[in-house]
Design a protein around this motif. Structure first.
Motif, PDB file in Angstrom:
ATOM      1  N   MET A 189      -7.034  58.943  23.244  1.00  0.00           N
ATOM      2  CA  MET A 189      -6.856  59.342  24.648  1.00  0.00           C
ATOM      3  C   MET A 189      -5.423  59.204  25.161  1.00  0.00           C
ATOM      4  SD  MET A 189      -9.820  60.418  25.454  1.00  0.00           S
ATOM      5  CE  MET A 189      -9.624  60.766  27.188  1.00  0.00           C
ATOM      6  N   LEU A 190      -4.726  58.146  24.791  1.00  0.00           N
ATOM      7  CA  LEU A 190      -3.426  57.914  25.427  1.00  0.00           C
ATOM      8  C   LEU A 190      -2.414  59.036  25.146  1.00  0.00           C
ATOM      9  CD1 LEU A 190      -3.013  54.012  25.413  1.00  0.00           C
ATOM     10  CD2 LEU A 190      -4.198  55.503  27.019  1.00  0.00           C
ATOM     11  N   PRO A 191      -2.348  59.569  23.914  1.00  0.00           N
ATOM     12  CA  PRO A 191      -1.406  60.683  23.703  1.00  0.00           C
ATOM     13  C   PRO A 191      -1.745  61.897  24.571  1.00  0.00           C
ATOM     14  CG  PRO A 191      -2.201  59.831  21.601  1.00  0.00           C
ATOM     15  CD  PRO A 191      -3.022  59.180  22.674  1.00  0.00           C
ATOM     16  N   ARG A 192      -3.035  62.092  24.844  1.00  0.00           N
ATOM     17  CA  ARG A 192      -3.422  63.246  25.683  1.00  0.00           C
ATOM     18  C   ARG A 192      -2.986  63.028  27.123  1.00  0.00           C
ATOM     19  NH1 ARG A 192      -7.349  64.152  21.315  1.00  0.00           N
ATOM     20  NH2 ARG A 192      -7.308  66.392  21.090  1.00  0.00           N
ATOM     21  N   LEU A 193      -3.042  61.781  27.545  1.00  0.00           N
ATOM     22  CA  LEU A 193      -2.572  61.461  28.907  1.00  0.00           C
ATOM     23  C   LEU A 193      -1.070  61.655  29.008  1.00  0.00           C
ATOM     24  CD1 LEU A 193      -4.498  58.304  30.027  1.00  0.00           C
ATOM     25  CD2 LEU A 193      -4.142  60.403  31.303  1.00  0.00           C
ATOM     26  N   GLU A 194      -0.375  61.258  27.937  1.00  0.00           N
ATOM     27  CA  GLU A 194       1.090  61.410  27.969  1.00  0.00           C
ATOM     28  C   GLU A 194       1.463  62.883  28.110  1.00  0.00           C
ATOM     29  OE1 GLU A 194       2.095  59.113  24.518  1.00  0.00           O
ATOM     30  OE2 GLU A 194       2.095  57.245  25.672  1.00  0.00           O
ATOM     31  N   GLN A 195       0.611  63.765  27.539  1.00  0.00           N
ATOM     32  CA  GLN A 195       0.896  65.208  27.643  1.00  0.00           C
ATOM     33  C   GLN A 195       0.793  65.728  29.079  1.00  0.00           C
ATOM     34  OE1 GLN A 195      -1.855  67.126  24.977  1.00  0.00           O
ATOM     35  NE2 GLN A 195      -0.725  66.477  23.168  1.00  0.00           N
ATOM     36  N   VAL A 196      -0.019  65.066  29.912  1.00  0.00           N
ATOM     37  CA  VAL A 196      -0.201  65.597  31.279  1.00  0.00           C
ATOM     38  C   VAL A 196       0.550  64.772  32.321  1.00  0.00           C
ATOM     39  CG1 VAL A 196      -2.395  66.740  30.828  1.00  0.00           C
ATOM     40  CG2 VAL A 196      -2.407  64.382  31.631  1.00  0.00           C
ATOM     41  N   ILE A 197       1.401  63.859  31.858  1.00  0.00           N
ATOM     42  CA  ILE A 197       2.193  63.086  32.822  1.00  0.00           C
ATOM     43  C   ILE A 197       3.053  64.068  33.621  1.00  0.00           C
ATOM     44  CG2 ILE A 197       4.273  61.594  32.902  1.00  0.00           C
ATOM     45  CD1 ILE A 197       2.700  59.645  31.123  1.00  0.00           C
ATOM     46  N   GLY A 198       3.100  63.844  34.923  1.00  0.00           N
ATOM     47  CA  GLY A 198       3.800  64.814  35.787  1.00  0.00           C
ATOM     48  C   GLY A 198       2.805  65.711  36.508  1.00  0.00           C
ATOM     49  N   HIS A 199       1.568  65.776  35.984  1.00  0.00           N
ATOM     50  CA  HIS A 199       0.503  66.507  36.687  1.00  0.00           C
ATOM     51  C   HIS A 199      -0.437  65.486  37.330  1.00  0.00           C
ATOM     52  CE1 HIS A 199       1.737  69.429  33.602  1.00  0.00           C
ATOM     53  NE2 HIS A 199       1.388  70.336  34.485  1.00  0.00           N
ATOM     54  N   SER A 200      -1.318  65.970  38.192  1.00  0.00           N
ATOM     55  CA  SER A 200      -2.388  65.099  38.696  1.00  0.00           C
ATOM     56  C   SER A 200      -3.592  65.303  37.796  1.00  0.00           C
ATOM     57  CB  SER A 200      -2.750  65.491  40.123  1.00  0.00           C
ATOM     58  OG  SER A 200      -1.640  65.269  40.953  1.00  0.00           O
ATOM     59  N   TRP A 201      -4.259  64.226  37.435  1.00  0.00           N
ATOM     60  CA  TRP A 201      -5.349  64.361  36.460  1.00  0.00           C
ATOM     61  C   TRP A 201      -6.530  63.461  36.791  1.00  0.00           C
ATOM     62  CZ3 TRP A 201      -5.487  59.451  34.820  1.00  0.00           C
ATOM     63  CH2 TRP A 201      -4.289  58.755  34.673  1.00  0.00           C
ATOM     64  N   LEU A 202      -7.629  63.785  36.124  1.00  0.00           N
ATOM     65  CA  LEU A 202      -8.880  63.055  36.295  1.00  0.00           C
ATOM     66  C   LEU A 202      -9.407  62.719  34.905  1.00  0.00           C
ATOM     67  CD1 LEU A 202     -11.358  62.378  38.215  1.00  0.00           C
ATOM     68  CD2 LEU A 202     -12.252  64.538  37.418  1.00  0.00           C
ATOM     69  N   LEU A 203      -9.725  61.450  34.690  1.00  0.00           N
ATOM     70  CA  LEU A 203     -10.285  61.019  33.405  1.00  0.00           C
ATOM     71  C   LEU A 203     -11.790  60.840  33.542  1.00  0.00           C
ATOM     72  CD1 LEU A 203      -7.952  58.174  32.127  1.00  0.00           C
ATOM     73  CD2 LEU A 203      -8.748  60.110  30.799  1.00  0.00           C
ATOM     74  N   ASP A 204     -12.540  61.364  32.589  1.00  0.00           N
ATOM     75  CA  ASP A 204     -14.006  61.220  32.587  1.00  0.00           C
ATOM     76  C   ASP A 204     -14.415  60.522  31.282  1.00  0.00           C
ATOM     77  OD1 ASP A 204     -16.742  61.590  32.396  1.00  0.00           O
ATOM     78  OD2 ASP A 204     -16.625  63.777  32.217  1.00  0.00           O
ATOM     79  N   GLY A 205     -15.034  59.355  31.405  1.00  0.00           N
ATOM     80  CA  GLY A 205     -15.558  58.680  30.203  1.00  0.00           C
ATOM     81  C   GLY A 205     -14.586  57.720  29.554  1.00  0.00           C
ATOM     82  N   PHE A 206     -13.409  57.600  30.086  1.00  0.00           N
ATOM     83  CA  PHE A 206     -12.410  56.661  29.575  1.00  0.00           C
ATOM     84  C   PHE A 206     -11.647  56.101  30.764  1.00  0.00           C
ATOM     85  CE2 PHE A 206      -8.183  55.459  28.227  1.00  0.00           C
ATOM     86  CZ  PHE A 206      -8.406  54.767  27.055  1.00  0.00           C
ATOM     87  N   PRO A 207     -11.457  54.793  30.883  1.00  0.00           N
ATOM     88  CA  PRO A 207     -11.880  53.735  29.955  1.00  0.00           C
ATOM     89  C   PRO A 207     -13.340  53.318  30.191  1.00  0.00           C
ATOM     90  CG  PRO A 207     -10.711  52.790  31.802  1.00  0.00           C
ATOM     91  CD  PRO A 207     -10.733  54.262  32.050  1.00  0.00           C
ATOM     92  N   ARG A 208     -13.962  52.815  29.130  1.00  0.00           N
ATOM     93  CA  ARG A 208     -15.331  52.301  29.270  1.00  0.00           C
ATOM     94  C   ARG A 208     -15.416  50.804  29.053  1.00  0.00           C
ATOM     95  NH1 ARG A 208     -19.834  56.674  27.377  1.00  0.00           N
ATOM     96  NH2 ARG A 208     -18.815  58.261  28.563  1.00  0.00           N
ATOM     97  N   THR A 209     -14.389  50.227  28.452  1.00  0.00           N
ATOM     98  CA  THR A 209     -14.411  48.783  28.187  1.00  0.00           C
ATOM     99  C   THR A 209     -13.181  48.162  28.841  1.00  0.00           C
ATOM    100  OG1 THR A 209     -13.072  48.925  26.194  1.00  0.00           O
ATOM    101  CG2 THR A 209     -15.440  49.225  25.907  1.00  0.00           C
ATOM    102  N   LEU A 210     -13.221  46.831  28.978  1.00  0.00           N
ATOM    103  CA  LEU A 210     -12.087  46.156  29.609  1.00  0.00           C
ATOM    104  C   LEU A 210     -10.795  46.322  28.792  1.00  0.00           C
ATOM    105  CD1 LEU A 210     -11.295  44.558  32.076  1.00  0.00           C
ATOM    106  CD2 LEU A 210     -11.990  42.465  30.907  1.00  0.00           C
ATOM    107  N   PRO A 211     -10.825  46.164  27.456  1.00  0.00           N
ATOM    108  CA  PRO A 211      -9.583  46.402  26.693  1.00  0.00           C
ATOM    109  C   PRO A 211      -9.037  47.824  26.911  1.00  0.00           C
ATOM    110  CG  PRO A 211     -11.195  45.298  25.306  1.00  0.00           C
ATOM    111  CD  PRO A 211     -11.905  45.658  26.577  1.00  0.00           C
ATOM    112  N   GLN A 212      -9.915  48.827  26.996  1.00  0.00           N
ATOM    113  CA  GLN A 212      -9.438  50.199  27.252  1.00  0.00           C
ATOM    114  C   GLN A 212      -8.795  50.283  28.635  1.00  0.00           C
ATOM    115  OE1 GLN A 212     -12.567  53.130  26.669  1.00  0.00           O
ATOM    116  NE2 GLN A 212     -13.097  52.318  24.668  1.00  0.00           N
TER     117      GLN A 212
END
Ligand SMILES: Nc1nc2c(ncn2[C@@H]2O[C@H](COP(=O)(O)OP(=O)(O)O)[C@@H](O)[C@H]2O)c(=O)[nH]1
Ligand SMILES: Nc1ncnc2c1ncn2[C@@H]1O[C@H](COP(=O)(O)OP(=O)(O)O)[C@@H](O)[C@H]1O
Length: 217
Positions: free
Chosen positions: A63-86
């Motif tokens: 997931m994190l590399p995909r988030l880095e690709q959209v930095i600069g945009h506004s985004w919504l995450l579905d299903g991540f994070p699910r655990t405290l470490p995430q």
């Protein structure tokens, strides 16, 4: 946040469409990874088909590399994070504006998931009662066949719900402590949606205001 079947995908798509956000779904990326049949995909499949959570290090690497690709945009995450470490890993990468938590009774979840049909390529979801496809068994846009996920079958669903209860609480508490959690309860997406829409509209109008705990009446 929300248990399987609580409407995360359905509501996320409405939010992304209404507010022009990039939509990133962990379930969709996992299924894409499984379909590619890579070494990671074969490993991921063993967890998903048993209704178990994929290990944290695999999820963050996905997931994190995909988030880095959209930095600069506004985004919504579905299903991540699910655990405290995430959640902690995500928090190290960026500061979230808002976390939406859906609470839906167990019987409703069971009924919905037994009737959930999905178009695997796009992740579009249908339900035979709530939002049936125009042609039974076919995706509205492409006409391709719809499938029923193995992890929506009752045996896997019970395991997923048990796991959800255990792992979600610390994540919910974490976001509560940051003051960005908004909880919405109910049995109908169409009745929850206007409250979410209002909270988001207010948030967009006042981007620097403090987030508050919100409960549907
Ligand atoms: N009957 C009914 N089905 C719904 C409602 N909201 C969503 N669904 C369906 O319930 C299933 C689960 O919703 P989904 O958004 O995939 O939940 P997620 O697992 O939390 O992402 C899908 O088949 C949806 O079409 C609702 O208010 N009523
Ligand atoms: N953040 C995550 N961490 C670990 N496993 C995940 C994560 N997101 C999705 N999964 C895995 O993918 C499966 C399907 O997830 P998803 O499509 O979000 O559906 P649902 O909301 O119905 O559980 C989960 O049951 C789990 O095995």
């Amino acid at each position: 946040m929300g248990p399987p079947g609580s409407g995360k995908g359905t509501i996320s798509r409405r939010i992304a469409q209404s507010f022009g956000l990039q939509y990133l779904s962990s379930g969709h990326y996992l299924r894409e990874c499984i379909a590619a049949n890579t070494e990671a995909g074969v490993l991921v499949k063993t967890y998903v088909e048993r209704g178990m959570l994929v290990p944290d290090h695999v999820m963050t690497r996905l997931m994190l590399p995909r988030l880095e690709q959209v930095i600069g945009h506004s985004w919504l995450l579905d299903g991540f994070p699910r655990t405290l470490p995430q959640a902690r890993e995500l928090n190290n990468l960026c500061q979230l504006d808002m976390v939406i938590n859906l609470t839906v009774p167990f019987e409703t979840l069971k009924d919905r998931l037994s009737e959930r049909w999905v178009h695997p390529a796009s992740g579009r979801v249908y339900n035979m009662g709530f939002n049936p496809p125009l042609v039974e068994g076919r995706d509205d846009i492409t006409g391709e066949p719809l499938i029923h996920h193995d992890d929506d079958k009752p045996e896997a669903l019970m395991a997923r719900l048990r796991i959800y209860k255990d792992v979600a609480k610390p994540v919910i508490d974490f976001y509560k402590s940051l003051g960005i959690l908004h909880s919405f309860s109910g049995t109908d997406t169409d009745r929850i949606w206007p409250y979410i829409n209002t909270v988001l509209t207010n948030k967009m109008d006042t981007p620097h205001s403090d987030a508050r705990q919100t409960q549907t009446p």
